[in-house]
Enzyme design. Structure first.
Site, PDB file in Angstrom:
ATOM      1  CB  THR A  27       1.709   7.193  -4.654  1.00  0.00           C
ATOM      2  OG1 THR A  27       1.017   6.137  -3.988  1.00  0.00           O
ATOM      3  CG2 THR A  27       2.146   6.742  -6.029  1.00  0.00           C
ATOM      4  CG  ASP A  28       0.708  12.095  -2.441  1.00  0.00           C
ATOM      5  OD1 ASP A  28      -0.103  11.537  -3.212  1.00  0.00           O
ATOM      6  OD2 ASP A  28       1.100  13.266  -2.613  1.00  0.00           O
ATOM      7  CG  LEU A  29      -2.931   9.699   1.988  1.00  0.00           C
ATOM      8  CD1 LEU A  29      -3.594  10.533   3.079  1.00  0.00           C
ATOM      9  CD2 LEU A  29      -3.264   8.235   2.152  1.00  0.00           C
ATOM     10  CB  SER A  30      -3.344  12.655  -4.169  1.00  0.00           C
ATOM     11  OG  SER A  30      -1.979  12.909  -4.441  1.00  0.00           O
TER      12      SER A  30
END
Length: 150
Positions: A27-30
């Site tokens: 995943t990314d930061l979100s």
């Protein structure tokens, strides 16, 4: 002591199903799956399909016969996969040629389509030139594709 085995998919008629889970590293930061990870999941599913069809890519590479390579891919992102989601990759072979296969893959969370790919995979020499797929491999793909016919 019991040892775990690596994850593996299943053949279900003319489709191959392979489960993945969205981990933090995906995943990314979100908390949404980074777009390139769908390509990794699709590749794992295709590799597992070949294993189930008893297509030994490693032996073909080691003997100098050749290998499969993606020559075209188109991705369509529909909805985001999120941290800890269970995702199933469905793979179908839609067209079989002398040197290539066209495939369609969908990443799903339950009944919800998340991402789909249409692609062409070609068999190439180790020098990168197209060549005919081994006859036994073509027969394995044909049998897989024909599973849905009545």
């Amino acid at each position: 002591m019991t040892q775990p085995t690596p994850p593996g998919g299943v053949l279900d008629g003319p489709r191959h199903l392979y489960a993945v889970r969205v981990y933090y590293e995906d995943t990314d930061l979100s908390g949404i799956t980074y777009h390139a990870n769908y390509l990794r999941w699709f590749e794992r599913a295709r590799s597992d399909l070949l294993r189930l069809l008893e297509i030994d890519q490693r032996a073909a590479i080691e003997s100098g016969e050749g290998a499969y390579a993606v020559s075209e891919v188109n991705l369509r992102y529909l909805r985001p996969a999120k941290l800890d989601d269970d995702v199933v990759i469905e793979t179908r072979c839609t067209e079989l040629g002398a040197a290539s296969c066209r495939m369609h893959q969908v990443a799903r969370r339950g009944e919800e389509d998340l991402c789909e790919a249409t692609l062409r995979v070609g068999f190439i020499s180790l020098e990168g030139r197209p060549r005919r797929q081994p006859a036994a491999w073509r027969a394995a793909f044909k049998a897989f594709m024909d599973q849905g016919e009545i």
